[in-house]
Design a protein around this motif. Structure first.
Motif, PDB file in Angstrom:
ATOM      1  N   ASP A  72       0.650  -1.805   4.141  1.00  0.00           N
ATOM      2  CA  ASP A  72      -0.457  -0.874   4.323  1.00  0.00           C
ATOM      3  C   ASP A  72       0.048   0.400   4.989  1.00  0.00           C
ATOM      4  O   ASP A  72       0.928   0.347   5.863  1.00  0.00           O
ATOM      5  CB  ASP A  72      -1.540  -1.502   5.200  1.00  0.00           C
ATOM      6  CG  ASP A  72      -2.123  -2.777   4.608  1.00  0.00           C
ATOM      7  OD1 ASP A  72      -2.106  -2.923   3.364  1.00  0.00           O
ATOM      8  OD2 ASP A  72      -2.596  -3.627   5.382  1.00  0.00           O
ATOM      9  N   VAL A  73      -0.496   1.539   4.571  1.00  0.00           N
ATOM     10  CA  VAL A  73      -0.234   2.816   5.226  1.00  0.00           C
ATOM     11  C   VAL A  73      -1.587   3.384   5.622  1.00  0.00           C
ATOM     12  O   VAL A  73      -2.622   2.952   5.095  1.00  0.00           O
ATOM     13  CB  VAL A  73       0.547   3.790   4.306  1.00  0.00           C
ATOM     14  CG1 VAL A  73       1.905   3.222   3.935  1.00  0.00           C
ATOM     15  CG2 VAL A  73      -0.235   4.158   3.076  1.00  0.00           C
ATOM     16  N   PRO A  74      -1.637   4.320   6.545  1.00  0.00           N
ATOM     17  CA  PRO A  74      -2.926   4.867   6.943  1.00  0.00           C
ATOM     18  C   PRO A  74      -3.753   5.326   5.738  1.00  0.00           C
ATOM     19  O   PRO A  74      -3.283   6.101   4.910  1.00  0.00           O
ATOM     20  CB  PRO A  74      -2.553   6.048   7.850  1.00  0.00           C
ATOM     21  CG  PRO A  74      -1.222   5.648   8.427  1.00  0.00           C
ATOM     22  CD  PRO A  74      -0.528   4.919   7.309  1.00  0.00           C
ATOM     23  N   GLY A  75      -4.930   4.773   5.606  1.00  0.00           N
ATOM     24  CA  GLY A  75      -5.843   5.143   4.533  1.00  0.00           C
ATOM     25  C   GLY A  75      -5.635   4.417   3.219  1.00  0.00           C
ATOM     26  O   GLY A  75      -6.437   4.582   2.301  1.00  0.00           O
ATOM     27  N   VAL A  76      -4.551   3.621   3.094  1.00  0.00           N
ATOM     28  CA  VAL A  76      -4.300   2.917   1.827  1.00  0.00           C
ATOM     29  C   VAL A  76      -3.871   1.480   2.123  1.00  0.00           C
ATOM     30  O   VAL A  76      -2.771   1.237   2.616  1.00  0.00           O
ATOM     31  CB  VAL A  76      -3.222   3.613   0.967  1.00  0.00           C
ATOM     32  CG1 VAL A  76      -3.047   2.884  -0.369  1.00  0.00           C
ATOM     33  CG2 VAL A  76      -3.555   5.072   0.739  1.00  0.00           C
ATOM     34  N   ARG A  77      -4.760   0.552   1.802  1.00  0.00           N
ATOM     35  CA  ARG A  77      -4.421  -0.870   1.922  1.00  0.00           C
ATOM     36  C   ARG A  77      -3.604  -1.267   0.690  1.00  0.00           C
ATOM     37  O   ARG A  77      -3.902  -0.845  -0.424  1.00  0.00           O
ATOM     38  CB  ARG A  77      -5.699  -1.696   2.013  1.00  0.00           C
ATOM     39  CG  ARG A  77      -5.467  -3.168   2.230  1.00  0.00           C
ATOM     40  CD  ARG A  77      -6.775  -3.867   2.628  1.00  0.00           C
ATOM     41  NE  ARG A  77      -6.673  -5.291   2.587  1.00  0.00           N
ATOM     42  CZ  ARG A  77      -6.151  -6.042   3.561  1.00  0.00           C
ATOM     43  NH1 ARG A  77      -5.687  -5.472   4.646  1.00  0.00           N
ATOM     44  NH2 ARG A  77      -6.104  -7.350   3.441  1.00  0.00           N
ATOM     45  N   SER A  78      -2.564  -2.052   0.898  1.00  0.00           N
ATOM     46  CA  SER A  78      -1.683  -2.504  -0.193  1.00  0.00           C
ATOM     47  C   SER A  78      -1.099  -1.309  -0.954  1.00  0.00           C
ATOM     48  O   SER A  78      -1.091  -1.270  -2.174  1.00  0.00           O
ATOM     49  CB  SER A  78      -2.430  -3.447  -1.137  1.00  0.00           C
ATOM     50  OG  SER A  78      -1.526  -4.163  -1.927  1.00  0.00           O
ATOM     51  N   ALA A  79      -0.568  -0.347  -0.207  1.00  0.00           N
ATOM     52  CA  ALA A  79       0.019   0.856  -0.808  1.00  0.00           C
ATOM     53  C   ALA A  79       1.250   0.519  -1.645  1.00  0.00           C
ATOM     54  O   ALA A  79       1.540   1.194  -2.629  1.00  0.00           O
ATOM     55  CB  ALA A  79       0.390   1.863   0.273  1.00  0.00           C
ATOM     56  N   TYR A  80       1.963  -0.514  -1.253  1.00  0.00           N
ATOM     57  CA  TYR A  80       3.103  -0.996  -2.035  1.00  0.00           C
ATOM     58  C   TYR A  80       3.396  -2.425  -1.620  1.00  0.00           C
ATOM     59  O   TYR A  80       2.864  -2.926  -0.626  1.00  0.00           O
ATOM     60  CB  TYR A  80       4.331  -0.093  -1.882  1.00  0.00           C
ATOM     61  CG  TYR A  80       4.877   0.055  -0.481  1.00  0.00           C
ATOM     62  CD1 TYR A  80       5.950  -0.715  -0.032  1.00  0.00           C
ATOM     63  CD2 TYR A  80       4.337   0.989   0.398  1.00  0.00           C
ATOM     64  CE1 TYR A  80       6.460  -0.557   1.248  1.00  0.00           C
ATOM     65  CE2 TYR A  80       4.835   1.155   1.673  1.00  0.00           C
ATOM     66  CZ  TYR A  80       5.901   0.385   2.097  1.00  0.00           C
ATOM     67  OH  TYR A  80       6.406   0.547   3.361  1.00  0.00           O
ATOM     68  N   GLY A  81       4.223  -3.094  -2.405  1.00  0.00           N
ATOM     69  CA  GLY A  81       4.573  -4.458  -2.070  1.00  0.00           C
ATOM     70  C   GLY A  81       5.313  -5.154  -3.193  1.00  0.00           C
ATOM     71  O   GLY A  81       5.644  -4.552  -4.209  1.00  0.00           O
ATOM     72  N   PHE A  82       5.547  -6.446  -2.967  1.00  0.00           N
ATOM     73  CA  PHE A  82       6.243  -7.266  -3.955  1.00  0.00           C
ATOM     74  C   PHE A  82       5.743  -8.699  -3.834  1.00  0.00           C
ATOM     75  O   PHE A  82       5.260  -9.118  -2.787  1.00  0.00           O
ATOM     76  CB  PHE A  82       7.759  -7.190  -3.782  1.00  0.00           C
ATOM     77  CG  PHE A  82       8.240  -7.375  -2.373  1.00  0.00           C
ATOM     78  CD1 PHE A  82       8.521  -8.643  -1.876  1.00  0.00           C
ATOM     79  CD2 PHE A  82       8.415  -6.283  -1.533  1.00  0.00           C
ATOM     80  CE1 PHE A  82       8.958  -8.820  -0.576  1.00  0.00           C
ATOM     81  CE2 PHE A  82       8.865  -6.441  -0.228  1.00  0.00           C
ATOM     82  CZ  PHE A  82       9.135  -7.716   0.253  1.00  0.00           C
ATOM     83  N   ALA A  83       5.841  -9.437  -4.949  1.00  0.00           N
ATOM     84  CA  ALA A  83       5.307 -10.799  -4.994  1.00  0.00           C
ATOM     85  C   ALA A  83       6.116 -11.662  -5.942  1.00  0.00           C
ATOM     86  O   ALA A  83       6.615 -11.180  -6.964  1.00  0.00           O
ATOM     87  CB  ALA A  83       3.848 -10.770  -5.451  1.00  0.00           C
TER      88      ALA A  83
END
Length: 195
Positions: free
Chosen positions: A89-100
């Motif tokens: 998470d970044v300010p103002g954006v939940r799940s802005a990036y990630g991997f699974a």
């Protein structure tokens, strides 16, 4: 109280063994899972915890990042049915990036050549991933396997998604960025296997 010379050398011997164990064998092409300084990779603790609880852990090794492109999101667990995930998470954006590491499907058992053909047909862009066990590759674009629009080829603010395959792993990994196409490509190039 004096120590015998062999007892005084023991801590140095243990340290040398630990350092040697962390360094990959010459020519292995596999970097250690940690920086030379011993610093954990980005998202490593969350990935290992989530992976340890996942149904697919025997066929889908955990990943972490050498670099997140300077975005510095806050890592957290994310739900991924049958698998494991790390979202940032970044300010103002939940799940802005990630991997699974996704739950397994019957098609995931197919060989690498079949998987490459599948991803090439599905996604508008393909990328080989040389820092992971070969063959490793990803098909990517905008969510829905769409190309980047002509007026936003950089994918700025769009939901970029990649399906990634790594030799020796059965799952199809998902990697995403809502920041940009270049950010997604940075993530792909900086992912490392932890097991």
């Amino acid at each position: 109280m004096s120590m015998r010379p062999s007892a005084m050398r023991m801590p140095y011997l243990i340290a040398a063994i630990l350092v040697a164990a962390a360094v990959p064998a010459a020519g292995s092409g596999k970097p250690p899972a940690r920086w030379a300084t011993g610093t954990p990779l980005i998202g490593e603790a969350v990935a290992l915890t989530q992976w340890d609880m996942a149904e697919n852990r025997a066929q889908c090794a955990p990943l972490a990042l050498l670099s997140d492109g300077g975005v510095r999101g806050k890592a957290r667990p994310a739900a991924f049915g049958g698998g494991w995930a790390v979202a940032f998470d970044v300010p103002g954006v939940r799940s802005a990036y990630g991997f699974a590491g996704t739950g397994l499907l019957p098609q995931d058992a197919q060989p690498s050549g079949w998987q490459r053909d599948r991803l090439t047909q599905q996604w508008p862009h393909m990328r080989d991933l040389t820092a992971l066990p070969a063959p490793a590759f990803a098909g990517y674009g905008v969510v829905g396997a769409e190309p980047y629009p002509a007026d936003n080829r950089a994918g700025k603010g769009l939901h970029s998604l990649a399906y990634m395959r790594i030799e020796g792993q059965r799952c199809t990994y998902n990697v995403w960025s809502r920041i940009s196409r270049a950010h997604l490509e940075t993530l792909l190039d900086n992912l490392r296997l932890l097991r």
